[in-house]
Design an enzyme around this catalytic site. Structure first.
Site, PDB file in Angstrom:
ATOM      1  N   GLY A 112       0.948  -1.260   0.063  1.00  0.00           N
ATOM      2  CA  GLY A 112       0.121   0.072  -0.086  1.00  0.00           C
ATOM      3  C   GLY A 112       0.836   1.166  -0.059  1.00  0.00           C
ATOM      4  O   GLY A 112       1.949   1.343  -0.310  1.00  0.00           O
ATOM      5  N   LEU A 132       0.694   3.656  -2.240  1.00  0.00           N
ATOM      6  CA  LEU A 132       1.117   3.218  -3.596  1.00  0.00           C
ATOM      7  C   LEU A 132       1.281   4.692  -4.284  1.00  0.00           C
ATOM      8  O   LEU A 132       0.972   5.590  -4.088  1.00  0.00           O
ATOM      9  CB  LEU A 132      -0.270   2.757  -4.454  1.00  0.00           C
ATOM     10  N   GLY A 169       5.530   3.952  -8.972  1.00  0.00           N
ATOM     11  CA  GLY A 169       6.288   2.699  -9.256  1.00  0.00           C
ATOM     12  C   GLY A 169       5.224   1.571  -8.963  1.00  0.00           C
ATOM     13  O   GLY A 169       5.402   0.461  -9.858  1.00  0.00           O
ATOM     14  N   HIS A 170       4.517   1.541  -8.033  1.00  0.00           N
ATOM     15  CA  HIS A 170       3.433   0.386  -7.897  1.00  0.00           C
ATOM     16  C   HIS A 170       2.528   0.317  -9.087  1.00  0.00           C
ATOM     17  O   HIS A 170       2.092  -0.493  -9.447  1.00  0.00           O
ATOM     18  CB  HIS A 170       2.648   0.633  -6.476  1.00  0.00           C
ATOM     19  N   LYS A 190      13.185  -2.324  -8.411  1.00  0.00           N
ATOM     20  CA  LYS A 190      13.748  -1.526  -7.208  1.00  0.00           C
ATOM     21  C   LYS A 190      13.976  -2.343  -6.066  1.00  0.00           C
ATOM     22  O   LYS A 190      15.408  -2.005  -5.336  1.00  0.00           O
ATOM     23  CB  LYS A 190      12.648  -0.445  -6.914  1.00  0.00           C
ATOM     24  N   ASP A 191      13.374  -3.568  -5.827  1.00  0.00           N
ATOM     25  CA  ASP A 191      13.887  -4.530  -4.740  1.00  0.00           C
ATOM     26  C   ASP A 191      14.376  -5.562  -5.388  1.00  0.00           C
ATOM     27  O   ASP A 191      13.839  -6.712  -5.429  1.00  0.00           O
ATOM     28  CB  ASP A 191      12.601  -4.735  -3.908  1.00  0.00           C
TER      29      ASP A 191
HETATM   30  P1  AMP Z   1       5.999  -2.441  -1.562  1.00  0.00           P
HETATM   31  O1  AMP Z   1       4.683  -1.977  -1.396  1.00  0.00           O
HETATM   32  O2  AMP Z   1       7.207  -1.509  -1.084  1.00  0.00           O
HETATM   33  O3  AMP Z   1       6.266  -3.881  -0.898  1.00  0.00           O
HETATM   34  O4  AMP Z   1       6.478  -2.587  -3.054  1.00  0.00           O
HETATM   35  C1  AMP Z   1       5.483  -3.536  -3.688  1.00  0.00           C
HETATM   36  C2  AMP Z   1       5.911  -3.785  -5.260  1.00  0.00           C
HETATM   37  O5  AMP Z   1       6.415  -2.338  -5.816  1.00  0.00           O
HETATM   38  C3  AMP Z   1       7.318  -4.401  -5.053  1.00  0.00           C
HETATM   39  O6  AMP Z   1       7.498  -5.492  -6.029  1.00  0.00           O
HETATM   40  C4  AMP Z   1       8.648  -3.387  -5.383  1.00  0.00           C
HETATM   41  O7  AMP Z   1       9.550  -3.785  -5.892  1.00  0.00           O
HETATM   42  C5  AMP Z   1       7.702  -2.513  -6.288  1.00  0.00           C
HETATM   43  N1  AMP Z   1       8.055  -1.052  -6.274  1.00  0.00           N
HETATM   44  C6  AMP Z   1       8.365  -0.208  -5.194  1.00  0.00           C
HETATM   45  N2  AMP Z   1       8.921   0.982  -5.650  1.00  0.00           N
HETATM   46  C7  AMP Z   1       8.919   0.775  -6.826  1.00  0.00           C
HETATM   47  C8  AMP Z   1       9.625   1.597  -7.971  1.00  0.00           C
HETATM   48  N3  AMP Z   1       9.858   2.824  -7.821  1.00  0.00           N
HETATM   49  N4  AMP Z   1       9.546   1.235  -9.173  1.00  0.00           N
HETATM   50  C9  AMP Z   1       9.298   0.102  -9.566  1.00  0.00           C
HETATM   51  N5  AMP Z   1       8.510  -0.789  -8.981  1.00  0.00           N
HETATM   52  C10 AMP Z   1       8.597  -0.281  -7.337  1.00  0.00           C
END
Ligand code: AMP
Length: 281
Positions: A31, A33, A36-37, A149-150
């Site tokens: 969340g 968001l 990127g998400h 990114k991760d």
């Molecule tokens: P998170 O909510 O931070 O766990 O991220 C959920 C998904 O979004 C994971 O697959 C992350 O790698 C991806 N994500 C987070 N930030 C970015 C970004 N800046 N660009 C692309 N994907 C992202």
């Protein structure tokens, strides 16, 4: 857009789709968001018939002194953002639904989970692989989309899917960045104005060494230059800055045709990560 709160809700939503051979795309998130998400969902929509997001701040991937309690949460805002890209359903479970009393199982990818971010966040990746396994089993998607990114997370998840013969295809999506290069992250909102300005040094260093890779005599030289850029205004404390093999995350000392440079660094109380794939001609 349906909001599915229980596992039964998801099963009822997915069952007829599976029967009709619909291609289900899945984007797991915590969340808060940002673009990127959303980029993950846009990729999914190009490859799938139906798109499901999950929003779940997974407690077991946070360490005892990490930001679980202050991690940003904004379901209403998230729903509005997901409406703009065309999402069919959001799975939004409670902690009790995901981890009922008596929950005991852990999924763990050895070696790769111990290095880089895993060196200081000891149970983090076990928490990620465990929750993603559960989500995959609940949603039964055909394709799942993760951000590069991760990078370590994505590499570990690919290994898990391969080793455990999971019936799902993973896609890695390029990092979405702010206009100055900073990788978009839910944690960027912790930065104050001064920190936000300095935070650009992380991506600046990565892009610089990628673009000048042929000019470095060896990898230590390249790492030294990257380090000096990141530390140039004294704001960042580097946790690691490592050159690794792309698929295995094993350390490399000499340049290879394909490599990834990964960094984690603290600015004030905020820990940021970034990475860049580097190819030698
Ligand atoms: P998170 O909510 O931070 O766990 O991220 C959920 C998904 O979004 C994971 O697959 C992350 O790698 C991806 N994500 C987070 N930030 C970015 C970004 N800046 N660009 C692309 N994907 C992202």
């Amino acid at each position: 857009m349906k909001i599915l709160k229980s596992i039964e809700d998801v099963k009822n939503f997915v069952k007829p789709l599976k029967k009709a051979d619909t291609i289900i795309g899945f984007v797991p998130t915590m969340g808060a968001l940002h673009e990127g998400h959303l980029e993950l969902g846009k990729n999914a929509n190009q490859n799938c018939d139906i798109l499901i997001y999950s929003i779940f701040v997974n407690p077991i991937q946070f360490g005892p002194n990490e930001d679980l309690d202050k991690y940003p949460r904004d379901l209403e805002g998230d729903i509005k953002k997901l409406e703009t890209i065309g999402v069919d359903a959001i799975f939004f479970p409670s902690v009790e639904i995901m981890y009922p009393q008596g929950f005991l199982t852990e999924v763990y990818v050895k070696e790769m989970s111990k290095v880089l971010c895993g060196a200081t966040r000891s149970n983090h990746f076990a928490g990620v692989t465990t929750v993603v396994t559960k989500l995959f089993n609940i949603v039964e998607a055909d394709k799942a989309f993760f951000g590069k990114k991760d990078y370590q997370q994505f590499t570990i998840l690919k290994k898990m899917v391969k080793d455990l013969n999971m019936n799902i295809e993973l896609f890695g999506v390029d990092t979405v960045r702010e206009s100055d290069g900073l990788a978009k992250s839910s944690r960027n909102m912790y930065l104050n104005e001064k920190e936000r300005k300095s935070a650009v040094l992380l991506s600046k260093a990565l892009f610089y060494v990628r673009d000048h890779v042929s000019e470095f005599s060896n990898s230590s030289h390249m790492l030294e230059v990257a380090k000096s850029i990141i530390e140039s205004d004294g704001s960042f404390k580097i946790e690691y800055l490592d050159l690794r093999e792309c698929e295995t995350l094993k350390e490399i000392s000499d340049f290879k045709p394909r490599m990834v440079l990964l960094v984690a660094a603290r600015i004030g109380t905020t820990r940021l990560i970034d990475n860049i794939e580097i190819e030698m001609d």
